[in-house]
Write an enzyme that holds these catalytic residues in place. Structure first.
Site: not given
Ligand code: UD1
Length: 416
Positions: A396, A22-23, A121, A116, A304
């Site tokens: 999902r 999925k990711n 996030r 959320c 995850d």
């Molecule tokens: C992706 C995965 C999700 C997984 C997560 C962490 C997908 C579709 N989803 O989510 O399943 O749980 O990686 O492995 O690939 N952060 C910030 N600012 C930003 C972006 C992120 O502070 O602009 C923080 C987030 O709040 C979180 C951390 O960085 O604490 C990691 O998030 P991120 O790696 O961005 O996760 P996703 O890409 O949303």
């Protein structure tokens, strides 16, 4: 409202092929917008998040259709650069369209993405990466507008965000010159996105390491791409068999992507063998507590898989500590697991799981995607029937969790 009914107490035995990741597929589908041609995504999982993504693609003017297990996206004609709020709200990863649409059209307009369920996030890193490439980003009343001629630059991420790395990679493909993404996320799904982009003619190197280099401005075309197997779905089934006991073999997965999860399960007493294209697990169902599990960016233990590993250890002898470092609110499954007799205490980022003799079936509710899967994994080792509500969360990310578990001999069914 439908639910999944799980009758516990049977070992899981058998083999199956794990769905595509999925990711990987969500950013790859977003990236297909940039190709200007037809992209065939082989082994695409039929998930509600994929349906939402194809709705977005069609809204942008692309055509999509299924051919068996393959999803085809024709991005010859992109007629719009706006994504409406009702589609953005449905899933967090829709934010990756920002980089893709900006790259293709020179501008993009989206509302703030939904999602959320795990706590706040933010997308500040996504936006600052796009600004570094020269995009003007403005936000008014929850609508984000990005526009500008992109130029290659050095992007330094303050943390290795998966989504921000992906957005930066896509935007950089449309930027003239060289982009270097420093402190990039190293997840296998980033490597899969790189492989897809290269098949489309892009010049992207370094995925899997902390530095990704993109030579932008190359003409792109359609491609044929097979997805990697879903390491979190594989972890879910391994954890389910570990907790319930059994002997299963999962195909279509690269064992190296699972190493922190398999190491934890081995520590708990499972026997695991990794072969070229499959992973085999044997468990008596009588496990022991393990060393603290701390979620971290890849190659650390995946956030995850935190909930499903916790489910596996609910009856283990002793106490296991979990430390959730990635998201603020990722223990919402704990209250539901307690309804089944689990002994779990939480404080802030820490959860202490003390093994109990027995779990019992209960009426519970999926609180989020992986938390929902953990309730099923717990139900498989509980006495009696567990009914898991709010199945939409689970759909999902799992194309056919009921069918898969039934193939492994579990007594699971969907009830209206
Ligand atoms: C992706 C995965 C999700 C997984 C997560 C962490 C997908 C579709 N989803 O989510 O399943 O749980 O990686 O492995 O690939 N952060 C910030 N600012 C930003 C972006 C992120 O502070 O602009 C923080 C987030 O709040 C979180 C951390 O960085 O604490 C990691 O998030 P991120 O790696 O961005 O996760 P996703 O890409 O949303």
């Amino acid at each position: 409202m439908s639910c999944f009914a799980v009758e516990g107490g049977r070992p899981l035995v058998g083999e199956l092929t794990v769905q595509g990741a999925k990711n990987s597929v969500l950013p790859i589908l977003a990236a297909s917008v940039m190709s200007g041609g037809v992209c065939r995504i082989r082994g695409c999982p039929r998930l509600s998040d994929v349906d939402t993504t194809t709705e977005i693609l069609r809204h942008l003017g692309c055509e999509t259709r299924w051919e068996g297990e393959d999803l085809l996206v024709d991005a010859t004609c992109v007629t719009g650069c706006q994504i409406p709020e009702h589609l953005m709200r449905r899933m967090r990863s829709s934010v990756i369209f920002l980089g893709a649409v900006l790259s293709r059209c020179g501008r993009a307009e989206i509302s703030y993405p939904g999602g959320c369920e795990l706590g706040p996030r933010p997308i500040d890193l996504h936006l600052s990466a796009l600004r570094t490439l020269g995009a003007a980003v403005c936000e008014r009343c929850g609508v984000l507008r990005c526009a500008g001629k992109l130029r290659g630059a050095e992007i330094v991420l303050s943390l290795p965000s998966v989504g921000a790395t992906e957005n930066a990679m896509l935007a950089a493909c449309g930027a003239e010159g060289t982009t270097m993404i420093c402190n990039a996320a190293r997840e296998p799904e980033i490597c899969d996105l790189q492989a897809f982009l290269r098949s489309c003619g892009a010049s992207v190197h370094g995925a899997g390491s902390s530095t990704i280099v993109v030579e932008g401005g190359k003409p792109l075309h359609g491609c044929d791409h097979g997805l990697i197997g879903d390491r979190i779905v594989a972890s879910t089934y391994l954890a389910s068999a570990a907790g319930a006991g059994g002997d299963i073999c999962l195909r279509g997965i690269d064992c190296r992507h699972l190493s922190t999860v398999t190491t934890a399960l081995m520590q708990s007493g499972c026997e695991i063998r990794c072969e070229e294209d499959c992973v085999r697990l044997r468990s008596t169902g009588k496990l022991r507590a393990i060393a603290p599990v701390r979620t971290c960016p890849y190659p650390g233990f995946p956030t995850d898989a935190q909930a499903v590993l916790m489910a596996a250890l609910l009856r283990a002898e002793g106490t296991t500590m979990f430390v959730e470092n990635m998201f603020d609110s990722r223990y919402r499954h704990v209250a539901e697991l307690r309804r089944m007799g689990a002994d779990i205490r939480t404080e802030g980022r820490v959860a202490l799981v003390s093994g109990v003799q027995e779990l019992h079936g209960a009426q519970v509710c999926a609180t989020d995607l992986r938390g929902g899967a953990a309730l099923i994994a717990a139900g498989l080792q509980a006495r009696g029937i567990t009914r898991v509500g709010k199945t939409a969360h689970i759909r999902r990310g799992y194309a056919d969790i009921v069918g898969d578990l039934r193939r492994l001999g579990a007594e699971v069914r969907e009830e209206p």
